[in-house]
Design an enzyme around this catalytic site. Structure first.
Site: not given
Ligand code: DGL
Length: 281
Positions: A17-18, A80, A165, A199, A201
């Site tokens: 993932d990023s 991702c 994040e 997503c 996240h």
């Protein structure tokens, strides 16, 4: 005469993932298949990918895939959506045949699309994702192939990844951005009965998403579907399953400082973990 069965060095399953988002997918994969070894890579030094161009996301994702292959992974999951939307097809079609024809790279979009068609009754589906994923129209294209009767509306949520994040997903400030995007989506199509969190996240914002999503609208988290689809894939591809180490271990790699990764990743995984910093570019 050389043996027909040349021995293959087995490897872990790579999960990329990023940043931290892919941990919500890894968590579910681990629940479904704890027996394998896993190697998680977060490109935290260059996150977020969601606002980057096609070319850059493709370049970064290919670097990550090459790196995970070098670490011995025969199978890599792009955990991702942005990387799955912008890089997966090119990697599968153009890079893999040259780079490593026996290895495989899988994404998170297809399993999610397969699931939503079984869930939506109104056949009006919403996608909430990064601007990059929405702009790629990958969800629309995949849904049109599998479920042509479904009407899809995509809503870009540019602030949601930064909220996660920066560990602001529980803060009062997050309410504004979560509510704003949900209201916008449902204004654009009030008949939506299922919303894909497109997503990795977003599961961390689930508490707030539930608060502002009208009752009766299904919120589709990907982790479970990706894990089930991977399990199914390995059952159908014993030649790949045979190349995986069954040691039950997980190693975490990050392109940022290990300490920063460890403290935030603990929130995603619900437990303390050790990480190592690596250079992939
Ligand atoms: N976790 C990524 C996804 O699923 C997005 C994060 C980013 O923008 O880098 O799309």
């Amino acid at each position: 005469m050389p043996s027909a069965h040349c021995s293959i060095t087995k490897g872990p399953i790579g999960v990329f993932d990023s940043g931290y988002g892919g941990l919500t997918i890894l968590r579910e994969i681990l629940k479904a298949m704890p027996q394998y070894d896993y190697l998680y890579l977060g490109d935290n030094a260059r996150t977020p990918y969601g606002t980057r161009s096609f070319e850059v996301v493709y370049e970064f994702t290919l670097q990550a895939v090459r790196f995970l292959f070098e670490q011995g992974c025969h199978l890599v999951i792009l955990a991702c959506n942005t990387a799955s939307a912008k890089a997966l097809r090119s990697i599968q079609q153009n890079d893999l045949p040259k780079l490593a024809p026996q290895r495989r790279v899988l994404g998170v979009i297809r399993p999610t699309v397969e699931a939503v068609g079984e869930i939506s009754k109104s056949r009006h589906v919403g996608i909430m994702a990064t601007p990059g994923t929405i702009r790629s129209h990958t969800y629309e294209l995949e849904l049109a192939k599998l479920w042509p009767d479904i009407k899809v509306t995509g809503e870009a949520c540019p602030m949601w990844v930064p909220l996660v994040e920066n560990e602001e997903y529980d803060s009062p400030g997050a309410d504004y951005f979560v509510r704003q995007r949900i209201e916008s989506l449902l204004r654009r199509d009030p008949l939506i009965d299922s919303v894909i969190l497109g997503c990795t996240h977003y599961p961390l914002l689930l508490g707030k998403i539930r608060q502002y999503m009208p009752e009766g609208v299904h919120i589709i988290e990907q982790g479970h579907y990706v894990a089930q689809s991977l399990k199914d894939y390995l059952m159908r591809h014993p030649e790949m399953a045979n190349r995986l180490i069954e040691g039950g271990t997980v190693r975490f790699l990050t392109t940022e400082q290990a300490e920063a990764f460890q403290s935030k990743a603990a929130v995603f995984m619900g437990e303390q973990l050790e990480a190592e910093r690596v250079h992939i570019g």
